[in-house]
Design a protein around this motif. Structure first.
Motif, PDB file in Angstrom:
ATOM      1  N   THR A  10      36.142 -68.687   2.089  1.00  0.00           N
ATOM      2  CA  THR A  10      35.316 -68.780   0.891  1.00  0.00           C
ATOM      3  C   THR A  10      34.514 -67.385   0.315  1.00  0.00           C
ATOM      4  O   THR A  10      35.085 -66.290   1.165  1.00  0.00           O
ATOM      5  CB  THR A  10      34.156 -69.735   1.120  1.00  0.00           C
ATOM      6  N   SER A  11      33.827 -67.403  -0.496  1.00  0.00           N
ATOM      7  CA  SER A  11      33.353 -66.193  -0.540  1.00  0.00           C
ATOM      8  C   SER A  11      32.314 -65.551   0.228  1.00  0.00           C
ATOM      9  O   SER A  11      31.910 -64.338   0.196  1.00  0.00           O
ATOM     10  CB  SER A  11      32.273 -66.358  -1.987  1.00  0.00           C
ATOM     11  N   ASP A  15      36.900 -60.754   1.831  1.00  0.00           N
ATOM     12  CA  ASP A  15      37.931 -60.590   0.943  1.00  0.00           C
ATOM     13  C   ASP A  15      38.354 -61.792   0.103  1.00  0.00           C
ATOM     14  O   ASP A  15      39.258 -61.906  -0.378  1.00  0.00           O
ATOM     15  CB  ASP A  15      39.296 -59.975   1.754  1.00  0.00           C
ATOM     16  N   CYS A  16      37.354 -62.366  -0.310  1.00  0.00           N
ATOM     17  CA  CYS A  16      37.362 -63.841  -0.896  1.00  0.00           C
ATOM     18  C   CYS A  16      36.286 -63.956  -1.774  1.00  0.00           C
ATOM     19  O   CYS A  16      35.024 -63.626  -1.567  1.00  0.00           O
ATOM     20  CB  CYS A  16      37.663 -64.794  -0.058  1.00  0.00           C
ATOM     21  N   SER A  17      36.648 -64.386  -3.164  1.00  0.00           N
ATOM     22  CA  SER A  17      35.358 -64.613  -4.191  1.00  0.00           C
ATOM     23  C   SER A  17      35.296 -65.852  -4.521  1.00  0.00           C
ATOM     24  O   SER A  17      34.691 -66.303  -5.502  1.00  0.00           O
ATOM     25  CB  SER A  17      35.785 -63.565  -5.259  1.00  0.00           C
ATOM     26  N   GLU A  18      36.060 -66.766  -3.955  1.00  0.00           N
ATOM     27  CA  GLU A  18      36.086 -68.231  -4.245  1.00  0.00           C
ATOM     28  C   GLU A  18      35.092 -68.984  -3.614  1.00  0.00           C
ATOM     29  O   GLU A  18      34.720 -68.903  -2.423  1.00  0.00           O
ATOM     30  CB  GLU A  18      37.427 -69.030  -3.879  1.00  0.00           C
ATOM     31  N   ASP A  39      35.863 -68.855   7.723  1.00  0.00           N
ATOM     32  CA  ASP A  39      35.637 -67.869   7.017  1.00  0.00           C
ATOM     33  C   ASP A  39      35.670 -66.609   8.166  1.00  0.00           C
ATOM     34  O   ASP A  39      35.762 -66.915   9.422  1.00  0.00           O
ATOM     35  CB  ASP A  39      34.441 -67.807   6.566  1.00  0.00           C
ATOM     36  N   HIS A  40      35.963 -65.286   7.736  1.00  0.00           N
ATOM     37  CA  HIS A  40      36.298 -64.215   8.539  1.00  0.00           C
ATOM     38  C   HIS A  40      35.054 -63.761   9.555  1.00  0.00           C
ATOM     39  O   HIS A  40      33.689 -63.467   8.757  1.00  0.00           O
ATOM     40  CB  HIS A  40      36.923 -63.159   7.869  1.00  0.00           C
ATOM     41  N   HIS A 230      42.484 -68.127  -0.237  1.00  0.00           N
ATOM     42  CA  HIS A 230      41.306 -67.326  -0.717  1.00  0.00           C
ATOM     43  C   HIS A 230      41.034 -67.692  -2.053  1.00  0.00           C
ATOM     44  O   HIS A 230      40.374 -67.036  -2.580  1.00  0.00           O
ATOM     45  CB  HIS A 230      41.793 -65.820  -0.548  1.00  0.00           C
ATOM     46  N   ARG A 231      41.870 -68.645  -2.528  1.00  0.00           N
ATOM     47  CA  ARG A 231      41.614 -68.998  -4.005  1.00  0.00           C
ATOM     48  C   ARG A 231      41.945 -70.477  -4.018  1.00  0.00           C
ATOM     49  O   ARG A 231      42.758 -71.203  -3.284  1.00  0.00           O
ATOM     50  CB  ARG A 231      42.728 -68.620  -5.000  1.00  0.00           C
TER      51      ARG A 231
END
Length: 267
Positions: A10-11, A15-18, A39-40, A230-231
């Motif tokens: 998720t955001s 590296d994720c904007s979702e 998540d990372h 990531h989307r």
């Protein structure tokens, strides 16, 4: 219909904007019973543009709100993808006891303190030597760190590196891959089948079918399926291929987790 996606970002990941809620809504539309948000968290990641650190006070507020909101539609699993490096093991251990995780993926995004993604790790290395060194680091990880549930995308090293081809053959590294798989099995841990290799143009899951077959032959039972999304449009992407590959490798069940304990679902 698929049961669960066990590798979703998720955001909160650098590296994720979702948005978290978008991933959950997509999973519900797909008819999933569970979604694991992973998540990372990568301590001491070398690229300062991607700190991969999360404010978990804010994270847990959002997670708990959405878990309650959608409790009658889907089971939302509190997971995390730990970016493992040997010198940060104490930080990782201290972090994991602070929050009620159901599921922990151990992955390696940095080898010998060198970034895989930006290519630093590959500089001055021939392809086979780079891949071998990567597997040596994975073997060291699974021999010395046990606070995880599945090891992430074991053979994904061929995603990176500016080489002429992206081929990674199990036969070329079978001794060390077998040692890794045996260590995972001996520790009562598992692996994931990660479908993002198709999105990255590799033409296969990570791990590839021969490694999955070998894992089964050696006695491996614990295996999750994850899109590494990531989307939102990538939730459950290529799961049709993953299920087919799992069956070909000899698996009849996938694994889900609650409170870090595995249970098995027929496929």
């Amino acid at each position: 219909m698929y049961y669960a996606d066990y590798h979703v970002h998720t955001s909160f990941s650098s590296d994720c904007s979702e948005k978290m809620e978008n991933q959950i809504k997509t999973a519900i539309k797909l008819g999933l019973k569970e979604i694991a948000l992973t998540d990372h968290v990568d301590y001491d990641y070398p690229d300062t543009n991607f700190p991969f650190m999360i404010n978990y006070d804010e994270y847990m507020k959002e997670f708990n709100k959405l878990k309650e909101k959608y409790k009658n539609k889907i089971n939302i699993i509190l997971g995390v993808e730990i970016g493992f490096q040997p010198h940060i093991v104490n930080q990782i251990e201290n972090f994991l006891i602070k929050y009620p995780f159901d599921f922990v993926i151990c992955s390696m995004h940095v080898c010998d303190k060198l970034d895989l993604y930006n290519g630093d790790f590959f500089k001055g290395k021939e392809q086979k030597n780079a891949y071998l060194r990567y597997f040596e680091c994975v073997l060291n990880n699974v021999n010395n760190f046990l606070n995880y549930d599945v090891y992430g995308h074991i053979d994904y090293i061929n995603r990176y590196g500016n080489y002429n081809n992206k081929i990674l053959s199990y036969e070329d590294y079978k001794d060390i891959i077998d040692a890794i798989l045996n260590a995972i099995i001996k520790s009562d841990k598992g692996i994931e089948i990660n479908t993002s290799g198709y999105r990255y143009g590799l033409g296969h899951t990570n791990p590839q079918l021969p490694i999955l077959k070998r894992y089964k032959e050696l006695g491996g039972k614990i295996i999750t399926i994850g899109s590494d999304s990531h989307r939102s449009q990538d939730v459950c992407a290529y799961f049709d291929k993953a299920y087919s590959i799992l069956k070909e490798a000899g698996f009849s069940e996938i694994t889900v987790f609650k409170n870090r304990k595995p249970s098995f679902i027929k496929i």
